[in-house]
Design an enzyme around this catalytic site. Sequence first.
Site, mmCIF file in Angstrom:
data_model
loop_
_atom_site.group_PDB
_atom_site.id
_atom_site.type_symbol
_atom_site.label_atom_id
_atom_site.label_comp_id
_atom_site.label_asym_id
_atom_site.label_seq_id
_atom_site.Cartn_x
_atom_site.Cartn_y
_atom_site.Cartn_z
ATOM 1 N N GLN A 107 0.853 -1.290 0.051
ATOM 2 C CA GLN A 107 0.153 0.006 0.191
ATOM 3 C C GLN A 107 0.709 1.346 0.232
ATOM 4 O OE1 GLN A 107 -1.585 -1.243 4.041
ATOM 5 N NE2 GLN A 107 -1.434 1.159 4.373
ATOM 6 N N CYS A 113 -4.928 0.703 3.695
ATOM 7 C CA CYS A 113 -4.938 -0.964 4.013
ATOM 8 C C CYS A 113 -6.482 -1.463 3.939
ATOM 9 C CB CYS A 113 -4.315 -1.000 5.469
ATOM 10 S SG CYS A 113 -5.092 -0.292 6.750
ATOM 11 N N GLU A 131 -7.825 -0.813 -5.966
ATOM 12 C CA GLU A 131 -7.747 -0.188 -4.582
ATOM 13 C C GLU A 131 -8.005 1.264 -4.925
ATOM 14 O OE1 GLU A 131 -5.498 -4.000 -4.405
ATOM 15 O OE2 GLU A 131 -5.045 -1.935 -5.438
ATOM 16 N N GLU A 174 -7.434 -2.925 -11.500
ATOM 17 C CA GLU A 174 -6.265 -2.022 -11.121
ATOM 18 C C GLU A 174 -5.376 -1.360 -12.393
ATOM 19 O OE1 GLU A 174 -2.522 -0.709 -9.402
ATOM 20 O OE2 GLU A 174 -2.763 -2.122 -10.953
ATOM 21 N N ASP A 193 -4.485 -3.947 15.969
ATOM 22 C CA ASP A 193 -3.683 -2.650 16.282
ATOM 23 C C ASP A 193 -2.288 -2.910 15.810
ATOM 24 O OD1 ASP A 193 -2.145 -0.840 17.645
ATOM 25 O OD2 ASP A 193 -3.118 -0.928 19.552
ATOM 26 N N HIS A 241 -5.436 -0.688 11.590
ATOM 27 C CA HIS A 241 -4.751 -1.275 10.253
ATOM 28 C C HIS A 241 -5.652 -2.363 9.759
ATOM 29 C CE1 HIS A 241 -1.855 -2.082 7.376
ATOM 30 N NE2 HIS A 241 -1.450 -3.282 8.007
#
Length: 362
Positions: free
Chosen positions: A164, A170, A195, A229, A283, A309
Amino acid sequence: WHSFNMFPRVIKSNHHTISMSQHEYGKEYFDFYKKFKAPVVKISTNDSAYDDTFYDTFVEKNTQSYSLFKKNLERIQEVNKILENQNSSLVLDLNTYADTIDFDDEYTSRDLMINPIQKPELNPFHYFKIFKDPIPYIDNTINKIKFTRINWNDTGLLSPVKNQGSCGSCWAFSATSALETFMRSRGFPVNRLSEQELVNCSPNDYGCNGGMMHTAFEYIIENQGLYLEEHYPYVATTNNCSQPPFVSKAKGSQLKKYKYTIPNSIVDMKLSLLENPVSIAIDADNIYFRFYKDGIIDLPINVTKTLNHAVLLVGFDQDDEGEYWIIQNSWGEKWGQNGFCKIRIRPNEGVLLSQIYGVYPS
């Protein structure tokens, strides 16, 4: 081409040579930079040509980067000693973040979400599948929970590890990777979904500042799928929403619905995994996940604070100590075990809060 003084700066004594390097980890820093950062000009094929003066000069060109690197290297070494003394399988190591992350800063990184995922409210309509569809759910629980392991990475249906970059996207990576496997398992070959379309266009998310996977799925449902993509490339920044001309949404990406996992339910997470990889939140703002290299992350609950995350839960397995989750991250293949990690399965919210929030296409 950089010109460096090729002569070692040393003091000759009667007995031995004493190094006069000004920087304790100059060589380690140069090796790290060579491995994870921009290519470094080779001055010689002979390793002895790289002396203390060379490393000092290199460090002095990158002083801010080096000081963070030194702090993280010392912390990693210290934590590894503690883990070793505890007979933990967990091993930390340097990776691309060693000169950018400062755990003494409140906000450590641009690749974590500024807008954290909220703990879901216990809504029976969303979560209690046993009430919605009791007979199949109970049947599944009895028959399928006997499985001791599953790993979607062994199926050929999982997407390769993605990266990313320095954007808190994320959530979009987790959602597209879950959907790509869902599509392949239903006979729709797909290379990679966009994305960037989610980052730019999903109205209830925050682009590079964070988002949630269920709202990403809502966008996909409402907009009849996602672009590939290759038609809507990833650029790791939040831009205005636009549609590429003359191309259609990816065939098979027209999601109809998604399911939540029951919060804090290990059994339900396992059953969900039998259907599809699951988009979960954790986390990640701690040294154990950030510099994970090998073994199984197993931490007390008070180490973690917030869901910041998104990753993809792709399996579970067991060793002599018990069961563990298998996670695919979106920080590239040089992170962790070629982009994957293992997290010990513990009751309730789980290690790194990994058992609170899960959602997957269905």
